[in-house]
Design an enzyme around this catalytic site. Structure first.
Site, PDB file in Angstrom:
ATOM      1  CB  ALA A  65      37.342  42.294  29.040  1.00  0.00           C
ATOM      2  N   GLY A 108      37.268  45.636  33.155  1.00  0.00           N
ATOM      3  CA  GLY A 108      36.048  45.990  32.431  1.00  0.00           C
ATOM      4  C   GLY A 108      34.818  45.925  33.323  1.00  0.00           C
ATOM      5  CD  GLU A 111      37.666  49.900  31.885  1.00  0.00           C
ATOM      6  OE1 GLU A 111      37.579  48.725  31.482  1.00  0.00           O
ATOM      7  OE2 GLU A 111      38.509  50.708  31.430  1.00  0.00           O
ATOM      8  CD  GLU A 131      41.972  47.019  33.392  1.00  0.00           C
ATOM      9  OE1 GLU A 131      42.404  47.450  34.487  1.00  0.00           O
ATOM     10  OE2 GLU A 131      40.824  47.257  32.982  1.00  0.00           O
TER      11      GLU A 131
HETATM   12  N1  DAK Z   1      38.639  36.474  32.179  1.00  0.00           N
HETATM   13  C1  DAK Z   1      38.492  35.146  31.996  1.00  0.00           C
HETATM   14  N2  DAK Z   1      38.341  34.277  33.003  1.00  0.00           N
HETATM   15  C2  DAK Z   1      38.347  34.781  34.242  1.00  0.00           C
HETATM   16  C3  DAK Z   1      38.514  36.154  34.522  1.00  0.00           C
HETATM   17  C4  DAK Z   1      38.664  37.043  33.406  1.00  0.00           C
HETATM   18  N3  DAK Z   1      38.765  38.369  33.534  1.00  0.00           N
HETATM   19  N4  DAK Z   1      38.487  36.322  35.853  1.00  0.00           N
HETATM   20  C5  DAK Z   1      38.310  35.105  36.391  1.00  0.00           C
HETATM   21  N5  DAK Z   1      38.219  34.182  35.435  1.00  0.00           N
HETATM   22  C6  DAK Z   1      38.043  32.734  35.605  1.00  0.00           C
HETATM   23  C7  DAK Z   1      39.322  32.066  36.054  1.00  0.00           C
HETATM   24  O1  DAK Z   1      40.161  31.796  34.954  1.00  0.00           O
HETATM   25  C8  DAK Z   1      38.765  30.800  36.681  1.00  0.00           C
HETATM   26  O2  DAK Z   1      38.416  29.911  35.655  1.00  0.00           O
HETATM   27  P1  DAK Z   1      38.981  28.371  35.668  1.00  0.00           P
HETATM   28  O3  DAK Z   1      40.467  28.501  35.717  1.00  0.00           O
HETATM   29  O4  DAK Z   1      38.403  27.787  36.926  1.00  0.00           O
HETATM   30  O5  DAK Z   1      38.447  27.782  34.403  1.00  0.00           O
HETATM   31  C9  DAK Z   1      37.480  31.277  37.328  1.00  0.00           C
HETATM   32  O6  DAK Z   1      37.113  32.489  36.648  1.00  0.00           O
HETATM   33  C10 DAK Z   1      37.624  31.603  38.804  1.00  0.00           C
HETATM   34  O7  DAK Z   1      38.705  32.498  38.966  1.00  0.00           O
HETATM   35  P2  DAK Z   1      39.920  32.261  39.993  1.00  0.00           P
HETATM   36  O8  DAK Z   1      40.183  30.814  40.178  1.00  0.00           O
HETATM   37  O9  DAK Z   1      41.045  33.098  39.530  1.00  0.00           O
HETATM   38  O10 DAK Z   1      39.276  32.848  41.335  1.00  0.00           O
HETATM   39  P3  DAK Z   1      40.014  33.531  42.567  1.00  0.00           P
HETATM   40  O11 DAK Z   1      38.963  33.725  43.596  1.00  0.00           O
HETATM   41  O12 DAK Z   1      41.270  32.791  42.930  1.00  0.00           O
HETATM   42  O13 DAK Z   1      40.499  34.972  42.042  1.00  0.00           O
HETATM   43  C11 DAK Z   1      40.170  37.092  40.870  1.00  0.00           C
HETATM   44  C12 DAK Z   1      39.527  35.909  41.692  1.00  0.00           C
HETATM   45  C13 DAK Z   1      39.059  37.980  40.416  1.00  0.00           C
HETATM   46  C14 DAK Z   1      41.101  37.885  41.811  1.00  0.00           C
HETATM   47  C15 DAK Z   1      40.990  36.500  39.707  1.00  0.00           C
HETATM   48  O14 DAK Z   1      40.146  35.602  38.987  1.00  0.00           O
HETATM   49  C16 DAK Z   1      41.498  37.545  38.761  1.00  0.00           C
HETATM   50  O15 DAK Z   1      42.511  38.190  39.033  1.00  0.00           O
HETATM   51  N6  DAK Z   1      40.822  37.699  37.600  1.00  0.00           N
HETATM   52  C17 DAK Z   1      41.274  38.600  36.556  1.00  0.00           C
HETATM   53  C18 DAK Z   1      41.000  40.031  36.909  1.00  0.00           C
HETATM   54  C19 DAK Z   1      41.508  40.971  35.840  1.00  0.00           C
HETATM   55  O16 DAK Z   1      42.721  41.045  35.532  1.00  0.00           O
HETATM   56  N7  DAK Z   1      40.586  41.700  35.180  1.00  0.00           N
HETATM   57  C20 DAK Z   1      40.928  42.628  34.131  1.00  0.00           C
HETATM   58  C21 DAK Z   1      40.836  41.921  32.782  1.00  0.00           C
HETATM   59  S1  DAK Z   1      41.237  42.991  31.394  1.00  0.00           S
HETATM   60  C22 DAK Z   1      37.474  47.750  26.444  1.00  0.00           C
HETATM   61  C23 DAK Z   1      36.511  47.148  27.230  1.00  0.00           C
HETATM   62  C24 DAK Z   1      36.900  46.387  28.306  1.00  0.00           C
HETATM   63  C25 DAK Z   1      38.240  46.185  28.578  1.00  0.00           C
HETATM   64  C26 DAK Z   1      39.201  46.779  27.792  1.00  0.00           C
HETATM   65  C27 DAK Z   1      38.811  47.551  26.709  1.00  0.00           C
HETATM   66  N8  DAK Z   1      37.090  48.587  25.354  1.00  0.00           N
HETATM   67  C28 DAK Z   1      35.705  49.000  25.223  1.00  0.00           C
HETATM   68  C29 DAK Z   1      38.072  49.063  24.419  1.00  0.00           C
HETATM   69  C30 DAK Z   1      38.568  45.383  29.738  1.00  0.00           C
HETATM   70  C31 DAK Z   1      39.716  44.729  29.950  1.00  0.00           C
HETATM   71  C32 DAK Z   1      39.803  43.884  31.153  1.00  0.00           C
HETATM   72  O17 DAK Z   1      38.880  43.817  31.934  1.00  0.00           O
END
Ligand code: DAK
Length: 257
Positions: A65, A108, A111, A131
């Site tokens: 997300a 997400g 998921e 997360e």
């Molecule tokens: N959100 C926003 N931007 C994101 C992102 C994300 N999840 N993942 C990557 N990006 C963006 C980065 O900010 C970057 O943008 P700029 O800074 O260039 O503007 C661009 O994508 C490229 O990412 P990186 O520079 O970080 O690329 P790397 O290759 O170095 O790293 C990575 C890739 C995937 C390991 C890293 O980007 C990363 O760790 N991303 C976050 C992964 C994460 O923590 N995901 C979980 C998010 S929380 C629900 C439904 C859904 C959810 C909850 C509840 N309900 C129905 C109740 C879900 C929650 C989540 O998913």
């Protein structure tokens, strides 16, 4: 549609939804998920579509997300916006959905994949629920579906550490159907979709409903639904066509009626 692309004429009876926010690794913002919801609702009603494939791009299915959109929200904001209710549509879709995954499927994104019915993965795919590393936990089924898919010990490890699972490991644990070279994942998803699209859409939908029920209820109730759905297939022309074709030693022609 700004963040997804829908194609329903590449192969008969198969629709493709491509998540299309490549710069953000297909981070699932509110609008993207609303577009997915609307597309799934339309495709579910469209008789010319029997199987749906959802994919991202080579780098990412979806990295979760959109963290930037959520970062400053309060619990009450989250509750009132209820942006996540749009996610329920994936689960409610009656037609089979195949996720074709390359690169990241995180949070997400993972998921989302687990809510689909089958998964074809590129050898580059990485699955995970990271997360915990940003101070929260899965909220769209991760603690439930991942645990059912890979078992308690592995789910605990993945969710409590935020470690990623490689495509091969995901296959070993039964999270994905097949792992293929990165040039092949979409092709393989279409092969699987074509095989299902030749069959009776009535029987396919009833079978999908019955399988999903096994995750949601106890055995007795699941078996009752299965039996009723089995009987219901006998109300379809497809069942008559399928059984007659077998007896007459010819290929059946299923019409979805
Ligand atoms: N959100 C926003 N931007 C994101 C992102 C994300 N999840 N993942 C990557 N990006 C963006 C980065 O900010 C970057 O943008 P700029 O800074 O260039 O503007 C661009 O994508 C490229 O990412 P990186 O520079 O970080 O690329 P790397 O290759 O170095 O790293 C990575 C890739 C995937 C390991 C890293 O980007 C990363 O760790 N991303 C976050 C992964 C994460 O923590 N995901 C979980 C998010 S929380 C629900 C439904 C859904 C959810 C909850 C509840 N309900 C129905 C109740 C879900 C929650 C989540 O998913």
């Amino acid at each position: 549609m700004e963040f997804i692309k829908v194609t329903d004429n590449k192969e008969p009876y198969i629709a493709l939804i491509e998540l299309n926010r490549p710069k953000e690794l297909n981070a699932l913002n509110r609008q993207l998920m609303e577009e997915v919801r609307d597309a799934l609702q339309q495709l579910d009603k469209n008789d010319a579509v029997r199987v749906i494939i959802i994919t991202g791009n080579e780098q990412a299915f979806a990295a979760g997300a959109d963290i930037k959109q959520m970062a400053d929200k309060t619990a009450i904001d989250m509750l009132m916006i209820d942006q996540f209710s749009t996610w329920d549509q994936i689960r409610k879709t009656k037609k089979p959905i195949i996720a074709a995954v390359s690169g990241f499927a995180l949070g997400g994104g993972c998921e989302f994949v687990m809510t689909c019915d089958m998964v074809i993965a590129s050898e580059t795919a990485k699955f995970g629920q990271p997360e915990i590393k940003i101070g929260t936990m899965p909220g769209a089924g991760g603690t439930q579906r991942l645990t059912k898919a890979v078992g308690k010990a592995k789910a605990m490890e993945l969710i409590l550490t935020g470690r990623f699972l490689s495509a091969e490991e995901a296959h070993f644990y039964g999270l994905v159907n097949k792992v293929v070279p990165k040039e092949m994942y979409l092709y393989e998803a279409f092969q699987l979709a074509k095989e299902i699209a030749q069959l009776s859409p009535v029987a396919v939908q009833l079978a999908k409903e019955s399988i999903n029920r096994s995750f949601e209820t106890h055995l007795d109730e699941g078996l009752t639904l299965e039996r009723k759905n089995f009987y219901l297939t006998f109300a379809s022309e497809d069942q008559k066509e399928g059984m007659r074709a077998f007896v007459e030693k010819r290929k059946p022609n299923f019409k979805g009626k």
